[in-house]
Design an enzyme around this catalytic site. Structure first.
Site, PDB file in Angstrom:
ATOM      1  N   GLY A  97       0.818  -1.214   0.000  1.00 25.55           N
ATOM      2  CA  GLY A  97       0.000   0.000   0.000  1.00 25.55           C
ATOM      3  C   GLY A  97       0.839   1.247   0.000  1.00 25.55           C
ATOM      4  O   GLY A  97       1.534   1.557  -0.968  1.00 25.55           O
ATOM      5  N   ASP A 105       2.909  -6.382   6.324  1.00 21.59           N
ATOM      6  CA  ASP A 105       2.515  -5.093   6.883  1.00 21.59           C
ATOM      7  C   ASP A 105       1.537  -4.451   5.910  1.00 21.59           C
ATOM      8  O   ASP A 105       1.783  -4.421   4.696  1.00 21.59           O
ATOM      9  CB  ASP A 105       3.735  -4.185   7.067  1.00 21.59           C
ATOM     10  CG  ASP A 105       3.349  -2.789   7.541  1.00 21.59           C
ATOM     11  OD1 ASP A 105       2.849  -2.681   8.668  1.00 21.59           O
ATOM     12  OD2 ASP A 105       3.555  -1.828   6.780  1.00 21.59           O
ATOM     13  N   ASP A 160      -0.360  -1.082   4.844  1.00 21.22           N
ATOM     14  CA  ASP A 160      -0.267   0.377   4.961  1.00 21.22           C
ATOM     15  C   ASP A 160      -1.393   0.996   4.150  1.00 21.22           C
ATOM     16  O   ASP A 160      -1.202   1.429   3.016  1.00 21.22           O
ATOM     17  CB  ASP A 160       1.103   0.832   4.455  1.00 21.22           C
ATOM     18  CG  ASP A 160       1.380   2.295   4.754  1.00 21.22           C
ATOM     19  OD1 ASP A 160       0.428   3.048   4.995  1.00 21.22           O
ATOM     20  OD2 ASP A 160       2.554   2.690   4.717  1.00 21.22           O
ATOM     21  N   GLU A 163      -3.841   3.884   3.601  1.00 17.22           N
ATOM     22  CA  GLU A 163      -3.972   5.312   3.900  1.00 17.22           C
ATOM     23  C   GLU A 163      -5.156   5.910   3.116  1.00 17.22           C
ATOM     24  O   GLU A 163      -4.957   6.454   2.045  1.00 17.22           O
ATOM     25  CB  GLU A 163      -2.667   6.034   3.574  1.00 17.22           C
ATOM     26  CG  GLU A 163      -1.474   5.494   4.354  1.00 17.22           C
ATOM     27  CD  GLU A 163      -0.163   6.212   4.030  1.00 17.22           C
ATOM     28  OE1 GLU A 163      -0.209   7.404   3.629  1.00 17.22           O
ATOM     29  OE2 GLU A 163       0.883   5.592   4.174  1.00 17.22           O
ATOM     30  N   TYR A 164      -6.438   5.822   3.662  1.00 15.17           N
ATOM     31  CA  TYR A 164      -6.788   5.390   5.005  1.00 15.17           C
ATOM     32  C   TYR A 164      -8.117   4.670   4.935  1.00 15.17           C
ATOM     33  O   TYR A 164      -8.994   5.046   4.150  1.00 15.17           O
ATOM     34  CB  TYR A 164      -6.911   6.579   5.953  1.00 15.17           C
ATOM     35  CG  TYR A 164      -5.652   7.385   6.061  1.00 15.17           C
ATOM     36  CD1 TYR A 164      -4.646   7.032   6.960  1.00 15.17           C
ATOM     37  CD2 TYR A 164      -5.450   8.479   5.214  1.00 15.17           C
ATOM     38  CE1 TYR A 164      -3.470   7.778   7.048  1.00 15.17           C
ATOM     39  CE2 TYR A 164      -4.270   9.219   5.288  1.00 15.17           C
ATOM     40  CZ  TYR A 164      -3.285   8.854   6.203  1.00 15.17           C
ATOM     41  OH  TYR A 164      -2.134   9.564   6.262  1.00 15.17           O
ATOM     42  N   MET A 213       1.863   6.609  12.401  1.00 18.32           N
ATOM     43  CA  MET A 213       2.611   7.537  11.543  1.00 18.32           C
ATOM     44  C   MET A 213       2.603   8.951  12.125  1.00 18.32           C
ATOM     45  O   MET A 213       1.944   9.865  11.625  1.00 18.32           O
ATOM     46  CB  MET A 213       2.046   7.489  10.125  1.00 18.32           C
ATOM     47  CG  MET A 213       2.273   6.139   9.446  1.00 18.32           C
ATOM     48  SD  MET A 213       1.700   6.053   7.727  1.00 18.32           S
ATOM     49  CE  MET A 213      -0.074   5.968   7.976  1.00 18.32           C
ATOM     50  N   TYR A 264       4.172  11.653  12.043  1.00 17.96           N
ATOM     51  CA  TYR A 264       4.956  12.620  11.289  1.00 17.96           C
ATOM     52  C   TYR A 264       4.078  13.147  10.157  1.00 17.96           C
ATOM     53  O   TYR A 264       2.937  12.688   9.992  1.00 17.96           O
ATOM     54  CB  TYR A 264       6.254  12.005  10.743  1.00 17.96           C
ATOM     55  CG  TYR A 264       6.113  10.608  10.191  1.00 17.96           C
ATOM     56  CD1 TYR A 264       5.467  10.362   8.983  1.00 17.96           C
ATOM     57  CD2 TYR A 264       6.613   9.505  10.882  1.00 17.96           C
ATOM     58  CE1 TYR A 264       5.331   9.095   8.472  1.00 17.96           C
ATOM     59  CE2 TYR A 264       6.482   8.220  10.388  1.00 17.96           C
ATOM     60  CZ  TYR A 264       5.839   8.010   9.183  1.00 17.96           C
ATOM     61  OH  TYR A 264       5.688   6.732   8.685  1.00 17.96           O
TER      62      TYR A 264
END
Length: 616
Positions: free
Chosen positions: A348, A387, A389, A391-392, A456, A458
């Site tokens: 992702g 994993d 990932d 978003e979102y 995340m 950041y």
């Protein structure tokens, strides 16, 4: 894991229930069964506690036998105890009186369904005068206040344990009406209601720790407090579980597939920088999600690109006829040299998250496709898990998703079922603002299937707002003048803990880069700008290894650093600020830290070293 406090609220002060001391997020929704055709109850839990405040959560349950089409929760806090940020609904205040109403998606509750509203608060007071739609929150309708709830079951212990089951035993509770049944909770979710004083919990994951609590319900339908919470682990079948690092923390870095091109960063650089011996895990990024399944991103970089002797971990050049080349072969060589490292394939990311919605139309088939790709025999031994990932989920990133609130939980449940004892993790949002992305999906429900979350923390602020105001892109805490409340690391961690995500399943995120503006005359944060500062690969973004020399820091704010040089303004983390963030991670009981990404560090791994020493 911090302890929480749960209280059942009656309409009379004399009828308060006993406090329950539980781990964060454990035990939500302990409510009295129906008293009428339309009936609802509410329970309050303190999910976390810190120096200046606490995390609170109300659980409203429909205990009637008809659908509750709307609900309104009211209570009082004593002077000095207040509600701040909140989620999953709206909380309004009139003096010391509070009213909570649901969001549109949790307003209708079928019989037996529940909904939660969470908030961060200050003070030490407890709620009183609780009502749901004008009726007492204990469901009594103002009945006999002398009718006491059962005592807490005592002596909860764990007996036999296997790879997939745990046996629980406890002492009987006492009650003036007699005990009808016991409710067994695993990680805050009820898993059984039994009449005896033992229960065997099955279908668990090998080598995994679980937290249990038990409450008693009497023949009048009153539920008493939980006894002491116990934790226990299933046995391990010997496969897949990572070796714990010496200090018990996960230290994970992302390796970008495309970094072998313009960035000229190879797997070997993880070794030669000294970083390999200081990390525990690598996320290889990214695989794509398209057509409802996981697919390879850049097959040339992954399995075909030939590495010279100088580029190879083992110092031997790839040959034209070897069965596996590319990054995957280099990862095998790195793991052979540093066998403690585990590698996950991450799918992702910002660019390739658009396919998750289609894939989640059939979660089992999606998980199957990813399992087959991750465990393809052509690169056997490279990967130890997956994993995700996204978003979102049920929110907007590069594109918008409308898969629904349960999408995250459904995905992680499907992947855990397929991947078994391999690692299953996810990178998730850190948007803790009111109505923000954390509220859009069931991250708490998904956590039971997840080894950990990469939060995340950041990219909160940057030159995507070209006029400013300038602000640190990875603030640890809020500060006076921050452009958006809830946009800081601590707010995200506290909100996730408050909704029931265990602290040791949260990894704090660190960016190995800075974000910057140009046209800035003010040194301190909050200045105006005219656009993005020049960057090596993209305007507004620059690696730490460049910024430490080209624009050294001139100050710190909210636990991170900033730099004003010429008319440019940058924010980025340094070894010193990373040490502070690692202290925070330890204080909060977090599972560790992760970073994006290796190539932003110096050739001697300054930032990785700071994470390692800071968590030790």
């Amino acid at each position: 894991m911090r302890s929480g406090t749960v209280r059942r609220i009656r309409s009379r002060a004399t009828a308060f229930a006993v406090a329950l001391l539980l781990p964060i997020g454990l035990l939500v929704g302990l409510a009295t069964p129906a008293q009428a055709a339309e009936s609802a109850t509410a329970t309050f839990i303190r999910t976390s506690q810190w120096d200046t405040g606490f995390g609170g959560q109300w659980t409203v349950e429909n205990t009637g036998d008809t659908t509750l089409t709307d609900w309104e929760l009211e209570w009082d806090f004593p002077s000095g105890t207040t509600v701040g940020s909140h989620w999953n609904g709206t909380v309004t205040r009139d003096g010391d009186h509070y009213t909570a109403t649901p969001a549109s998606w949790n307003a209708d509750l079928a019989p037996g369904q529940s909904a939660t509203i969470g908030f961060n608060g200050t003070g030490t007071g407890e709620p009183t005068g609780c009502t749901v739609n004008g009726e007492p929150c204990d469901g009594s309708g103002g009945g006999d206040p002398s009718d006491e709830a059962p005592s807490a079951p005592g002596g909860l212990t764990v007996g036999s344990a296997t790879d997939t089951s745990l046996t629980l035993n406890w002492s009987a509770a006492t009650d003036d009406d007699g005990v009808a049944r016991y409710h067994v909770f695993r990680n805050g979710t009820e898993v059984a209601a039994v009449t005896g004083t033992s229960y065997r919990d099955t279908g668990l994951t090998p080598g995994t720790e679980y937290a249990y609590a038990v409450t008693a319900e009497d023949t009048a339908g009153q539920v008493g407090p939980a006894g002491a919470t116990v934790t226990a682990s299933t046995t391990s079948d010997g496969g897949g579980d990572p070796e714990p690092p010496a200090d018990g923390h996960v230290k994970l870095g992302y390796f970008t597939e495309w970094g072998v091109y313009g960035r000229d960063y190879d797997v070997k650089d993880i070794d030669t920088s000294g970083s390999a011996e200081k990390i525990t895990h690598i996320n290889y990024s990214f695989g794509n999600v398209t057509g409802g399944k996981c697919t390879m991103g850049d097959s040339y970089a992954a399995i075909e690109k030939a590495h010279t002797a100088a580029e190879s971990v083992d110092g031997v050049a790839d040959t034209w006829d070897q069965p596996l080349r590319g990054n995957f072969n280099q990862l095998l060589e790195l793991k052979a040299k540093h066998p403690h490292i585990k590698v996950l394939w991450s799918f992702g990311g910002w660019t390739w998250s658009g396919g998750f919605g289609e894939a989640m139309q059939n979660p089992a088939a999606f998980a199957e496709s990813c399992y087959q790709l991750v465990n393809d025999p052509r690169w056997e031994g490279v990967f130890d898990g997956v994993d995700l990932d996204w978003e979102y989920p049920n929110a907007c990133g590069l594109s918008c998703d409308s898969s629904g609130y349960s999408s995250m939980r459904d995905m992680m449940q499907a992947f855990r079922a397929k991947f078994g004892d391999q690692l299953v993790t996810a990178a998730i949002t850190a948007d803790a603002s009111d109505g923000g992305k954390i509220e859009k999906a069931d991250y708490a429900g998904a956590a039971q299937y997840t080894d950990w979350y990469n939060v995340m923390t950041y990219d909160f602020f940057g030159a995507f707002d070209k006029d400013g105001p300038t602000a640190p892109h990875s603030p640890l805490r809020g500060y006076d003048g921050i452009p958006q409340e809830g946009f800081n690391s601590d707010a995200a961690i506290q909100k996730l803990k408050a909704i029931g995500v265990p602290a040791d399943k949260l990894l704090l995120g660190i960016g190995f880069y800075g974000r910057g503006w140009t046209g800035v005359t003010q040194s301190e944060p909050g200045g105006s700008a005219t656009g993005a500062a020049p960057g090596t690969y993209e305007a507004g973004i620059e690696d730490y290894k460049v910024l430490k020399n080209s624009c050294p820091t001139t100050g710190t704010v909210a636990g991170t650093a900033y730099a004003h040089c010429g008319n440019n303004w940058w924010s980025y983390d340094t070894p010193e600020t990373i040490h502070g963030k690692m202290s925070y991670a330890k204080d909060q009981g977090l599972g560790g830290a992760f970073f994006w990404e290796f190539s932003g560090d110096t050739t001697n791994g300054e930032l990785v070293t700071a994470i390692d020493t800071g968590l030790s």
